[in-house]
Design an enzyme around this catalytic site. Structure first.
Site, PDB file in Angstrom:
ATOM      1  N   LYS A   1     -18.026 126.090 -16.808  1.00  0.00           N
ATOM      2  CA  LYS A   1     -18.576 124.730 -16.846  1.00  0.00           C
ATOM      3  C   LYS A   1     -18.811 124.192 -15.432  1.00  0.00           C
ATOM      4  O   LYS A   1     -19.863 123.613 -15.144  1.00  0.00           O
ATOM      5  CB  LYS A   1     -17.619 123.816 -17.625  1.00  0.00           C
ATOM      6  CG  LYS A   1     -18.192 122.440 -17.868  1.00  0.00           C
ATOM      7  CD  LYS A   1     -17.278 121.601 -18.748  1.00  0.00           C
ATOM      8  CE  LYS A   1     -17.805 120.170 -18.861  1.00  0.00           C
ATOM      9  NZ  LYS A   1     -16.840 119.264 -19.477  1.00  0.00           N
TER      10      LYS A   1
ATOM     11  N   SER B   1      -3.760 121.337  -8.290  1.00  0.00           N
ATOM     12  CA  SER B   1      -3.514 119.984  -8.782  1.00  0.00           C
ATOM     13  C   SER B   1      -2.830 119.159  -7.716  1.00  0.00           C
ATOM     14  O   SER B   1      -2.131 119.678  -6.855  1.00  0.00           O
ATOM     15  CB  SER B   1      -2.653 120.031 -10.044  1.00  0.00           C
ATOM     16  OG  SER B   1      -3.392 120.576 -11.105  1.00  0.00           O
TER      17      SER B   1
ATOM     18  N   THR C   1      -6.643 116.232 -16.390  1.00  0.00           N
ATOM     19  CA  THR C   1      -6.672 117.407 -15.508  1.00  0.00           C
ATOM     20  C   THR C   1      -8.101 117.883 -15.271  1.00  0.00           C
ATOM     21  O   THR C   1      -8.339 118.656 -14.351  1.00  0.00           O
ATOM     22  CB  THR C   1      -5.874 118.583 -16.120  1.00  0.00           C
ATOM     23  OG1 THR C   1      -6.438 118.905 -17.386  1.00  0.00           O
ATOM     24  CG2 THR C   1      -4.408 118.236 -16.289  1.00  0.00           C
TER      25      THR C   1
ATOM     26  N   ASN D   1      -3.894 132.199 -16.748  1.00  0.00           N
ATOM     27  CA  ASN D   1      -4.030 131.498 -15.470  1.00  0.00           C
ATOM     28  C   ASN D   1      -2.869 131.895 -14.569  1.00  0.00           C
ATOM     29  O   ASN D   1      -1.728 131.496 -14.815  1.00  0.00           O
ATOM     30  CB  ASN D   1      -4.039 129.986 -15.712  1.00  0.00           C
ATOM     31  CG  ASN D   1      -4.146 129.190 -14.422  1.00  0.00           C
ATOM     32  OD1 ASN D   1      -4.350 129.747 -13.346  1.00  0.00           O
ATOM     33  ND2 ASN D   1      -4.004 127.874 -14.546  1.00  0.00           N
TER      34      ASN D   1
ATOM     35  N   GLU E   1       3.973 128.174  -6.832  1.00  0.00           N
ATOM     36  CA  GLU E   1       4.691 127.025  -7.367  1.00  0.00           C
ATOM     37  C   GLU E   1       5.814 127.523  -8.269  1.00  0.00           C
ATOM     38  O   GLU E   1       6.329 126.779  -9.093  1.00  0.00           O
ATOM     39  CB  GLU E   1       3.747 126.071  -8.089  1.00  0.00           C
ATOM     40  CG  GLU E   1       2.948 126.659  -9.223  1.00  0.00           C
ATOM     41  CD  GLU E   1       2.089 125.587  -9.886  1.00  0.00           C
ATOM     42  OE1 GLU E   1       0.942 125.458  -9.464  1.00  0.00           O
ATOM     43  OE2 GLU E   1       2.564 124.907 -10.807  1.00  0.00           O
TER      44      GLU E   1
ATOM     45  N   HIS F   1     -11.326 128.507  -9.402  1.00  0.00           N
ATOM     46  CA  HIS F   1     -10.023 128.510 -10.057  1.00  0.00           C
ATOM     47  C   HIS F   1     -10.236 128.535 -11.573  1.00  0.00           C
ATOM     48  O   HIS F   1     -11.168 127.916 -12.089  1.00  0.00           O
ATOM     49  CB  HIS F   1      -9.233 127.269  -9.638  1.00  0.00           C
ATOM     50  CG  HIS F   1      -7.894 127.167 -10.313  1.00  0.00           C
ATOM     51  ND1 HIS F   1      -6.941 128.136 -10.191  1.00  0.00           N
ATOM     52  CD2 HIS F   1      -7.371 126.213 -11.126  1.00  0.00           C
ATOM     53  CE1 HIS F   1      -5.859 127.788 -10.893  1.00  0.00           C
ATOM     54  NE2 HIS F   1      -6.106 126.622 -11.470  1.00  0.00           N
TER      55      HIS F   1
ATOM     56  N   CYS G   1      -1.675 125.084  -7.436  1.00  0.00           N
ATOM     57  CA  CYS G   1      -2.358 126.393  -7.457  1.00  0.00           C
ATOM     58  C   CYS G   1      -3.175 126.668  -6.206  1.00  0.00           C
ATOM     59  O   CYS G   1      -3.843 127.696  -6.118  1.00  0.00           O
ATOM     60  CB  CYS G   1      -3.282 126.468  -8.673  1.00  0.00           C
ATOM     61  SG  CYS G   1      -2.426 126.271 -10.240  1.00  0.00           S
TER      62      CYS G   1
END
Lengths: 134, 356
Positions: free
Chosen positions: B251, B304, B209, B274, B87, B242, B119
């Protein structure tokens, strides 16, 4: 730096991208960048040959007064790199002047070499960086 | 609907990574913009990698692809597809894939294209490559994820948006270092993060997000894959997702039922940031750098907009002889040159210089 010639950029892509030298079929010597005649014996019988990608820094200059499009990289280090079968003049990247010394091992990397302002072509090709960077 | 069948004929022949050497500490970014240290600590971040002034997603992508080709040991003439996911394209119109294909000696008889899905673009290229290889249309495909991620200076995104690249050579399963057991894609129209045409920095939906985007899509893909293959989290040695920060992958892994010891080997974001299209793929590379034959890995990139692909991969004996043929992720992470905020701002073209 404005007005790069698209055909000139295109013609040089192979030797810039892959570190391809000219090899004289008469005297056997290599030179970079390749030309139509051998700088050693004058023969026009040439073939292409990829150069080794690791060599030694023979000498270098630190250039403080640089063109506008190189300002973010100033000072620019220009090195003479001995690859054994040929010598190459190249920018030394990922390094400050205090990081470089004659005899140090350097390796070829693919980087942006120049750009034609903000709207023109980006020229890619080989530079060299110290093998031990940090 | 079984989605895994064609992939069983395909495998990873080479993997390669590139991480630029320049790093900035989180404290430096926080100090510059008046953030509390608790802000970056909550993201489980330490440092991020920054491309040098003569680097971009194309140069980094090529170095990762060259490393992948060293491990693959395949003839460039046998590569029939080069997919470049990013991107942060150097040209709005002009493919990076052709520059990389040319530099690798793959041209002219090959597919080559740049893909865009935030991504996840490189992962879409990977899924497409599995089909191309399994069908016999191409023998080998190179998939590259590379980004010089942008963040508006002072935005919380600046703590994590970094630079890096990963590449994979995919081909027929015989001789590969890891075989694809199955894959599963899960996409919806979710406006969690975007960048409009002609604008320099992305915008994002802050908390939006997370739950409806990152978590919903990775869980959708990973659960779909495991249900399709009849597998459960304990069947995997490793899982890698990711990594928009250091916290989310732990998480989401926990939400799916994975244990921390299955997740930690693939987490690299706290040390390099990232790397967007390369994020999960660098994590997978780090696992392959250390995995043993027979290990099963779940990998799920996310993009995204939004979508995720989950893959199940089984490591083969060939991983042992391939892993030392190119720099390992930990070696690349440890080669670093620390820079301050002003150098970072100059390198990433955040300082406007007027031509006289």
């Amino acid at each position: 730096m404005a007005g790069f010639s698209a055909p000139a950029v295109w013609r040089g892509r192979t030797h810039r991208y892959r570190l391809v030298a000219g090899k004289c079929t008469s005297c056997g010597k290599l030179h970079y960048p390749p030309s139509y005649s051998c700088p050693y014996c004058g023969s026009r019988s040439m073939v292409e040959a990829e150069l080794p990608r690791v060599g030694r820094l023979m000498s270098y200059s630190v250039v403080y007064s640089v063109p506008f499009d190189s300002k973010s990289r100033a000072p620019v280090i220009l090195g003479l790199v001995d690859l054994g079968v040929a010598r190459v003049i190249s920018e030394i990247t990922d390094a400050s002047p205090e990081d470089v010394s004659v005899g140090m091992q350097v390796e070829a990397v693919f980087r942006r070499i120049a750009e034609d302002g903000g709207t023109g072509l980006i020229v890619y090709g080989i530079k060299f960086r110290p093998v031990k960077g940090a | 609907m079984p989605q895994q069948r064609p992939e069983t004929a395909t495998g990873i022949h080479g993997w390669g990574v590139y991480i630029p050497r320049f790093r900035i500490k989180m404290e430096d970014i926080a100090r510059e913009w008046g953030w509390s240290d608790s802000q970056w600590k909550a993201l489980a971040m330490i440092e991020k990698a920054i491309a040098g002034p003569d680097e971009d997603s194309t140069t980094m992508g090529l170095e990762a692809a060259a490393n992948a080709m060293k491990r693959a040991g395949v003839d460039p003439g046998d590569v029939g597809a080069v997919f470049f996911g990013t991107e942060s394209k150097p040209y709005a119109v002009k493919p990076s894939a052709t520059i990389i294909a040319e530099a690798l000696g793959v041209t002219p008889v090959t597919m080559a294209s740049d893909l865009e899905f935030a991504c996840r673009a490189a992962s879409e290229g990977l899924r497409a490559s599995l089909g191309l290889v399994a069908s016999g249309m191409v023998k080998y495909a190179i998939i590259i994820g590379s980004d010089t991620a942008q963040a508006n200076p002072g935005d919380v995104l600046e703590f994590t948006a970094s630079s890096g690249a990963a590449a994979y050579v995919v081909g027929p399963s015989p001789g590969s270092a890891a075989v694809f057991e199955g894959s599963y894609s899960y996409v919806t129209d979710t406006p969690d993060f975007w960048r409009r045409e002609g604008t320099p920095y992305p915008r994002h939906g802050e908390g939006f997000t997370g739950e409806p985007a990152y978590f919903a899509h990775i869980i959708g893909a990973a659960r779909g894959l495991m249900n399709t293959l009849g597998l459960k989290p304990s069947d995997f040695k490793y899982a890698v997702f990711h990594q928009p920060n250091g916290r989310f992958p732990l998480k989401v892994g926990e939400m799916l039922g994975f244990k921390p010891e299955q997740l930690k080997a693939g987490i690299v974001t706290p040390l390099i940031g990232n790397t967007y299209n390369a994020s999960a793929l660098i994590g997978l590379a780090r696992i392959l750098d250390n995995a043993a034959p027979g290990d099963r890995i779940l990998v799920a990139p996310f993009g995204s907009g939004a979508g995720s692909d989950a893959y199940s991969i089984i490591v083969t004996d060939a991983v042992e002889e391939k892993r030392n043929k190119a720099p390992k992720v930990d070696e690349l992470v440890s080669k670093k040159i620390m820079i301050n905020y002003s150098t970072y701002a100059k390198f990433r073209h955040m300082i406007r210089v007027v031509r006289e």
